[in-house]
Structure formats: C-alpha cells, structure tokens
Scaffold this active site. Structure first.
Site, PDB file in Angstrom:
ATOM      1  N   GLY A  21       0.815  -1.199   0.000  1.00  0.00           N
ATOM      2  CA  GLY A  21       0.000   0.000   0.000  1.00  0.00           C
ATOM      3  C   GLY A  21       0.855   1.259   0.000  1.00  0.00           C
ATOM      4  O   GLY A  21       2.012   1.245  -0.391  1.00  0.00           O
ATOM      5  N   ASN A  48       7.337  18.538  -3.594  1.00  0.00           N
ATOM      6  CA  ASN A  48       7.720  18.230  -4.974  1.00  0.00           C
ATOM      7  C   ASN A  48       9.231  18.211  -5.138  1.00  0.00           C
ATOM      8  O   ASN A  48       9.785  17.356  -5.829  1.00  0.00           O
ATOM      9  CB  ASN A  48       7.106  19.253  -5.936  1.00  0.00           C
ATOM     10  N   LEU A  55       2.940   3.782   1.954  1.00  0.00           N
ATOM     11  CA  LEU A  55       3.644   3.740   3.234  1.00  0.00           C
ATOM     12  C   LEU A  55       3.751   5.110   3.891  1.00  0.00           C
ATOM     13  O   LEU A  55       3.815   5.208   5.104  1.00  0.00           O
ATOM     14  CB  LEU A  55       5.049   3.158   3.017  1.00  0.00           C
ATOM     15  N   ARG A  78      10.590  14.931  -3.594  1.00  0.00           N
ATOM     16  CA  ARG A  78      10.167  13.633  -4.111  1.00  0.00           C
ATOM     17  C   ARG A  78      10.268  13.508  -5.633  1.00  0.00           C
ATOM     18  O   ARG A  78      10.423  12.426  -6.152  1.00  0.00           O
ATOM     19  CB  ARG A  78       8.726  13.341  -3.690  1.00  0.00           C
ATOM     20  N   GLU A 102       0.218  14.232  -3.965  1.00  0.00           N
ATOM     21  CA  GLU A 102      -0.767  13.951  -5.012  1.00  0.00           C
ATOM     22  C   GLU A 102      -0.355  12.757  -5.872  1.00  0.00           C
ATOM     23  O   GLU A 102      -1.199  11.975  -6.314  1.00  0.00           O
ATOM     24  CB  GLU A 102      -0.975  15.185  -5.894  1.00  0.00           C
ATOM     25  N   ARG A 103       0.956  12.612  -6.101  1.00  0.00           N
ATOM     26  CA  ARG A 103       1.406  11.464  -6.898  1.00  0.00           C
ATOM     27  C   ARG A 103       1.089  10.149  -6.199  1.00  0.00           C
ATOM     28  O   ARG A 103       0.721   9.163  -6.832  1.00  0.00           O
ATOM     29  CB  ARG A 103       2.914  11.561  -7.160  1.00  0.00           C
ATOM     30  N   ARG A 104       1.229  10.113  -4.863  1.00  0.00           N
ATOM     31  CA  ARG A 104       0.905   8.895  -4.116  1.00  0.00           C
ATOM     32  C   ARG A 104      -0.593   8.605  -4.176  1.00  0.00           C
ATOM     33  O   ARG A 104      -1.025   7.457  -4.264  1.00  0.00           O
ATOM     34  CB  ARG A 104       1.366   9.047  -2.662  1.00  0.00           C
TER      35      ARG A 104
END
Length: 238
Positions: free
Chosen positions: A4, A58, A6, A61, A24-26
C-alpha cells in the site's frame, strides 16, 4: 500494491471535503492500484502555507533536473520569503548547494537547456558561470559538446589560463546551442509520435544508452486521459 501507501499524504480541510497539499502522486498511484484507503495527515494551514508545503514536497520527491530545482528554490525565496539557509533546512541540503543551484539561472537559456538534459555536467555549468557574457557562455557550451572539453579545461578557459577564441559576433549571429542539435533523428521522431498519440508534451533524454521519458500534463483530467491511453498501448499486441 502489496504494502500500500507507506507515507502519509498531507491534506487540509476545505468547504467540501479536503484538498491535497502534498502527496498527489501517491494519491494517483493509489487510485491506479485500486486502493480504498490511504494514510492521511490533516493540517489546518492557510493557502500560502499549503503552497509552500506542496512545493517543498515536490522538490524532495520529484526527479527534478538542476534547472527545475533552481526555479523551485527561487520560488521559495521570492514568493515565501525564505532565505537560502531556511530552504536548505526544509530540503535537507547545505546552504551553499541551494545558492549554487539558484545561480544556474544566470546561465544563458541555451546552456540551461543543456544542463536540464544532462548534456553538460554541473561542474561544466559552474565553470561557465564565471563568464558573464551570454554569447561567450554559448560558444563555450558548444565547444564542450562538440569537443568533449573536461571541467578542468573549461575552468582554465573561463579564467583566462587557457587560450580560447570567443566569437565577437552578436548573439543573433552566433551558432546557437540548440537542444535539438544533440538529439538523434530517431529520438526526435519517437518524441513526435508519442506526443501525437498521448496528446501531451513528451521529452526523451538519452545519454550513453541511459535516460528517461517525461510526459507533461497540466491537470487531473489530462493525467487521467494519458493514463487511459497508456493502458490501451500496453494492451495492444506486439
């Protein structure tokens, strides 16, 4: 999918539900995986603080190139009043690294493009920065690519310790260091085909058999459209 999501995403409450300010990417990845629940950290922050958190997220990551990082650092400095030291603390870098990265924006645009694509190294870029004339920067950048100059050679040329004939012509007459010059026709053709198929800007960065493909989208609707087209592509028999 097995473990899932994390790391928590960060949201703030709005009139109708919550707004994602970091992660948002996750969240998108969770949707694609069909996950029903993801860990969330709810923060009550104003709009400017939310933007700051999202920008820092951003930077930390995303797989940003040095020029993209420079623009992001500059935005934190100008729009949020953060010093180089405060940015360094938030990002987890030393202050000199932040300052040196922002200085890349003093390079001529053609040279910035070469740095973005990884055609020339950060060491080359820092050496070129000692030249204030953009025409000289472009000329030296062109020679780095065509002649394979080392960082040491560029440092010696920029400092005047090694003889180098710079063009005396105006910028408009100088050979421009075009990003397309360093792409093979096959790469350019593939970019165009992907752009037409996906309906979004696609760039391919390749060097010595390694690189990455970047797809740029501007909103969630375009992202979902791209995702559907990629799914269709993966289902197409080879």
């Amino acid at each position: 999918e097995e473990h899932g999501i994390l790391q928590q995403i960060i949201v703030c409450p709005i009139d109708k539900g919550y707004k994602i300010i970091a992660g948002e990417r996750r969240w998108r990845a969770a949707k694609l995986l069909g996950l029903k629940e993801i860990p969330v950290n709810i923060k009550n922050v104003d709009s400017m603080k939310a933007l700051e958190l999202a920008l820092v997220e951003n930077i930390q990551r995303e797989d940003l190139n040095p020029i993209e990082k420079a623009h992001a650092y500059l935005e934190l400095k100008k729009n949020f009043g953060l010093t180089h030291e405060k940015i360094a603390i938030k990002i987890g870098q030393d202050r000199s690294s932040i300052a040196n990265t922002i200085r890349l924006l003093d390079l001529a645009e053609d040279i910035q493009e070469l740095v973005s694509r990884g055609t020339i190294s950060m060491g080359h870029a820092r050496a070129i920065l000692s030249l204030k004339d953009p025409v000289k920067q472009k000329t030296l950048g062109y020679k780095i690519v065509t002649d394979g100059l080392s960082v040491r050679e560029v440092e010696m040329i920029a400092s005047g310790r090694k003889t180098f004939l710079f063009s005396s012509k105006k910028s408009s007459d100088t050979k421009v260091v075009s990003s397309e010059l360093y792409k093979s026709p096959q790469i350019c053709d593939l970019e165009n085909k992907l752009r037409e198929f996906i309906g979004a800007r696609v760039t391919i960065k390749e060097k010595n058999g390694k690189g990455k493909i970047t797809i740029v989208f501007s909103n969630n609707s375009q992202f979902e459209n791209i995702t559907e087209k990629l799914k269709t592509l993966m289902k197409t028999p080879t």
